[in-house]
Write an enzyme that holds these catalytic residues in place. Sequence first.
Site, short mmCIF file in Angstrom:
data_model
loop_
_atom_site.label_atom_id
_atom_site.label_comp_id
_atom_site.label_asym_id
_atom_site.label_seq_id
_atom_site.Cartn_x
_atom_site.Cartn_y
_atom_site.Cartn_z
CE LYS A 121 -1.37 2.22 3.39
NZ LYS A 121 -2.51 2.43 4.69
CG ASP A 139 -7.04 4.61 2.88
OD1 ASP A 139 -8.07 4.29 2.07
OD2 ASP A 139 -6.88 5.85 2.81
#
Length: 212
Positions: A121, A139
Amino acid sequence: MTKVQKTKEIKKRFLEHYGNAKTELKYKNIYELLVCVMLSAQCTDKRVNIVTPALFSKYPTPDLLAKADILEVKQLIKSISYFNTKANNLIRMANQVMENFGGKIPHTQEELKSLSGVGQKTANVVLIEYFEANYMAVDTHVFRTSHRLGLTKAKTALQTETDLSKAFKTDLSILHQAFVLFGRYTCKAVKPDCENCFVQEFCLSKSNFKPV
């Protein structure tokens, strides 16, 4: 409306509403961006932006951060969540950049992921923001909103990333930022602003979906 048609319409509306979406993190170069994104895990961008000016003033380059005193770094970022772990990761990351990449922040996903404290991420967010790379990063905001809209049923952030990447295919960098802003200010975890939602008819649930 088929699932493909629904996805296409959702994509169209997000691009219309957030065509110039960018991160709210404040940075001057890719080194500062990477540090900001590392600090932002489980923390608000607003809090990160409060902390980083003093941090970057003292450690403006990977070389200086690599030589930093761990206690001083912790002191500078102590208002950030998990500051002990993040301080250690920042110094390790900087040392790896110096030793393995000649002091330059790497520009590929796999190279970024080789750095301490940098998962997929974080790597994707850096590439999305700095290079407008065609990646999706998931997220809590992206996970929650994409599940509420029925774009995925995945239980993990990584699988959700895969599902959204396959569904949207293009404009992923803009869509990532768009979903973050949408989740932050409209489709909030608690008390979502449904009256001002531009995709309300596609919403399946107000549940606060979280990855396992």
